[in-house]
Design a protein around this motif. Structure first.
Motif, short mmCIF file in Angstrom:
data_model
loop_
_atom_site.label_atom_id
_atom_site.label_comp_id
_atom_site.label_asym_id
_atom_site.label_seq_id
_atom_site.Cartn_x
_atom_site.Cartn_y
_atom_site.Cartn_z
N GLY A 129 0.76 -1.26 0.20
CA GLY A 129 -0.05 0.07 -0.13
C GLY A 129 0.90 1.36 -0.15
N ASP A 130 1.74 1.24 -1.07
CA ASP A 130 2.39 2.40 -1.25
C ASP A 130 3.08 2.72 -2.58
N SER A 131 2.89 3.81 -2.95
CA SER A 131 3.19 4.03 -4.69
C SER A 131 4.64 3.61 -4.92
N GLY A 145 2.29 -0.21 -6.51
CA GLY A 145 1.53 0.29 -5.26
C GLY A 145 0.09 -0.18 -5.34
N ILE A 146 -0.57 -0.23 -4.37
CA ILE A 146 -2.09 -0.48 -4.35
C ILE A 146 -2.62 0.45 -3.11
N ILE A 226 6.83 5.46 -10.74
CA ILE A 226 5.63 5.79 -10.43
C ILE A 226 5.50 7.49 -10.45
N GLY B 80 0.59 10.46 -7.98
CA GLY B 80 1.48 10.54 -6.71
C GLY B 80 1.23 9.37 -5.79
N SER B 82 -0.23 6.49 -3.48
CA SER B 82 -1.25 5.61 -3.30
C SER B 82 -2.19 5.71 -2.30
N ILE B 106 -3.43 4.50 -9.84
CA ILE B 106 -3.71 3.66 -8.57
C ILE B 106 -5.10 4.67 -8.17
#
Lengths: 470, 199
Positions: A129-131, A145-146, A226, B80, B82, B106
């Protein structure tokens, strides 16, 4: 299935569980990384639905985003942050998820410790849970990332319904010029294709300049995928990759290692495999870059100037640029080297690894931080901090007037007490220069670790290619 | 999740490109462990002055856009981080639809998970809606997911395309995890055939 497949397609194909009718492919997740900020609502969701964690053995948690970088043991003064950390501790215990907690010698930024522990491996599918999960693509993993709902989905099922992204090859030809780092390749690419240039795509980075990067450099490059909108970034695994993974705690051992490497050697893209988009960059055109605006695509070489509005490519860029100049307190046409800095941050999942700290220390050695500048170094993990101290890097930094702190995300996003004050200008090795990212009213310029260290000493941006190394 | 079929509502224009999720919900609000109550923090640094008072100049603070449930904005919205908190904040503030030329991946996924519809129209259509929302008092749009159509009560109308499975899920308000769990047999078979190498 096409005869000639890309690295991405091979990893994707290997993880498709099934293709349900009228729905996207169900993709299996080999590794799920979890941290305190984007997980509490996901665990709550599991509890409410009476669901468990399907594969706690394929899940790894740590605390990184909001922990202070003061010496460990200092109480967390922010009660809401403390509560969020406690929630992760409680959730990991309840659901049996391994946690590298505040006091663990393995604690660190989630994208730093995955590779360090050897849980990040070529060919895996990895989500978090992090881009900046794109970092792990440096190993030839498919990592993205989600959001929190998807975190809950993976906790419950170890799978995610996924529409297959498009592919993009970014080929960086020729060797890197002196003073130009992986960070500068990343900034150069985003400057060229824009912050939405790779939306909907998985990038594969290739070419001599990429091949020549260490794993640390490849992680920096993939980390910022990202920022160009990409779903993920990948580098084909090679001897550099295998040498990095070998012997790490969770890496395969003995016969399993041989079997794994044999498989990993099949992953690089087949010659002649087709990509939806191909971009070629001549490494000789890259320079140490500095961002001047409030998105990571606003990039100029350090010996350049803040651009005039007329020089920008699109109408949207021009419309946004005036606002950016005002926010950043800059005038068009100002030489970058004349911009003074108040703060310097060396850290984040982009640039907090041992190699980054070594490069910054090499610049700092025998110099002193400018009297008007406050500079901090935040290692990415406890293990990096320890290794750096074994080499004496902390002494070099401290003697030069840098603060040497505990590991975490820190001032990259300012969720902990490390923030900019309104109007303060920071040379930062992190990944985002958005308005207020490092603190409301703060002005962030993204640079490489060497460029950040040099700015701390000079008191303004300065070209690392002309630096006096001691 | 509530099904989304047809929605009619007031349109608020925030016609800027590359609005990132740090602007939609700044980091100091990510420490909460709940999903609710984020609405008052949406666009916090833009809505509020440093002293905490509302900035009357900012679009969403203007009385004419009060109660807006459709946001129209420029390209690459939601880029940027998520953080799903961005969608929770928009939804909690009252938005059910965001219209833009393009969205970050996302963010768009996170919207689906929360029953918020992202409508991608071309730049001319988006600009036209933003213009109308500024020029016409109480400007409203009807967003019809069944017909894949956006229209106002006058002459403006635009068709949009959307992934069929996403449309199906939104129309029926389906639980994503429940859908995946129907494939338990396939997942178990996959796991049996793919033991982790070495750990």
């Amino acid at each position: 299935m096409p005869e000639k497949r890309t690295l991405f397609e091979k990893v994707w194909d290997e993880h498709v569980v099934c293709v349900p009718e009228r729905n996207p492919s169900l993709l299996y997740t080999d590794l799920h990384l979890v941290h305190e900020v984007t997980s509490p609502q996901a665990f709550d969701g599991l509890r409410m639905a009476g669901r468990g964690v399907r594969r706690a053995d394929r899940t790894v948690a740590t605390v990184d985003h909001n922990i202070p970088t003061e010496p460990r043991g200092t109480p967390i003064l922010d009660p809401i942050a403390a509560k969020q950390i406690e929630a992760l501790q409680k959730n990991c215990k309840e659901f049996g998820v391994p946690l590298f907690d505040m006091d663990s010698p393995d604690q660190g930024i989630v994208h730093v410790i995955g590779p360090e522990l050897g849980v990040t491996q070529p060919g895996k599918t990895i989500v978090c849970g992090d881009s900046h999960t794109s970092t792990h693509g440096a190993f030839g993993a498919l990592a993205f990332g989600i959001g929190t709902s998807e975190v809950e989905h993976v906790l419950a099922t170890q799978c995610l319904p996924q529409r297959k992204p498009k592919t993009m090859l970014i080929q960086v030809n020729g060797p890197l010029p002196k003073g130009v780092t992986a960070k500068d390749i990343a900034l150069g690419i985003i400057g060229k294709i824009g912050t939405d240039g790779a939306t909907g795509h998985v990038i594969e980075y290739a070419g001599e300049a990429v091949r020549g990067l260490s794993m640390e450099g490849r992680m920096t490059l993939c980390n910022m995928s990202i920022e160009s909108g990409a779903r993920a970034g990948m580098v084909a695994p090679d001897e550099t990759t295998f040498a990095y993974v070998k012997g790490r705690r969770f890496a395969p051992k003995g016969a399993a290692w041989e079997k794994a490497v044999a498989h990993w050697r099949t992953l690089p893209s087949d010659p002649g495999a087709k990509y939806d988009k191909v971009i070629e960059i001549d490494a000789a055109t890259l320079a140490p870059f500095v961002t001047w605006g409030t998105n990571p695509g606003m990039v100029v070489p350090v010996n350049g100037r803040v651009p005039e509005l007329a020089e920008l490519k699109t109408d949207a860029d021009r419309a946004g640029a005036q606002r950016m100049l005002e926010y950043m307190g800059l005038n068009a046409g100002t030489p970058i080297e004349q911009i003074p800095v108040d703060r310097v941050f060396i850290g984040s999942c982009t640039n907090s690894r041992l190699e980054d700290l070594r490069e910054a220390a090499r610049v700092a050695k025998g110099h002193h931080v400018n009297a008007k500048v406050r500079a901090m170094v935040v290692p990415g993990s406890q293990s990096i901090k320890h290794a750096a101290e074994q080499e004496g890097l902390h002494k070099i930094f401290q003697q030069a007037g840098f603060e040497w702190r505990e590991s975490g995300c820190s001032m990259c996003l300012g969720m902990n007490p490390d923030i900019l004050q309104p109007g303060e200008r920071c040379a930062s090795t992190s990944n985002r220069n958005f308005e207020g990212r490092q603190g409301r009213g703060g002005r962030t310029h993204l640079v490489s670790p060497m460029m950040a260290a040099a700015a701390a000493i000079a008191g303004h941006f300065t070209d690392i290619r002309t630096w006096q190394f001691n | 999740m509530n099904p989304f079929r047809v929605h009619k509502g007031r349109v608020a224009p925030l016609y800027r490109a590359n609005v990132d999720t740090d602007q939609i919900i700044p980091k100091q609000f990510l420490k909460r462990i709940e999903k609710t109550g984020f609405g008052e923090f949406v666009f916090f640094d833009w809505r509020r002055r440093p002293d905490g008072s509302l900035d009357p100049e900012f679009t969403l603070n203007q009385p004419r856009y009060k109660g807006a449930s459709i946001l129209v904005t420029d390209k690459n919205f939601g880029c940027g981080s998520s953080r799903e908190h961005a969608v929770w904040a928009l939804a909690d503030f009252g938005f059910r639809v965001v219209i833009a030329p393009t969205f970050a991946d996302i963010f768009a996924n996170n919207c689906v998970q929360n029953g918020v519809l992202t409508v991608a129209l071309n730049e001319a259509e988006t600009a036209e809606i933003a213009h109308r929302a500024q020029a016409i008092p109480d400007y409203e749009l009807t967003v019809d997911l069944e017909q894949k159509k956006v229209s106002d009560s006058q002459v403006f109308t635009a068709n949009f395309s959307i992934d069929d499975s996403i449309r199906h899920r939104l129309l029926n308000g389906l639980d994503d995890i429940g859908l995946t769990m129907q494939y338990e047999k396939e997942i178990a078979a996959y796991e049996a055939a793919h033991p982790a190498i070495g750990n």
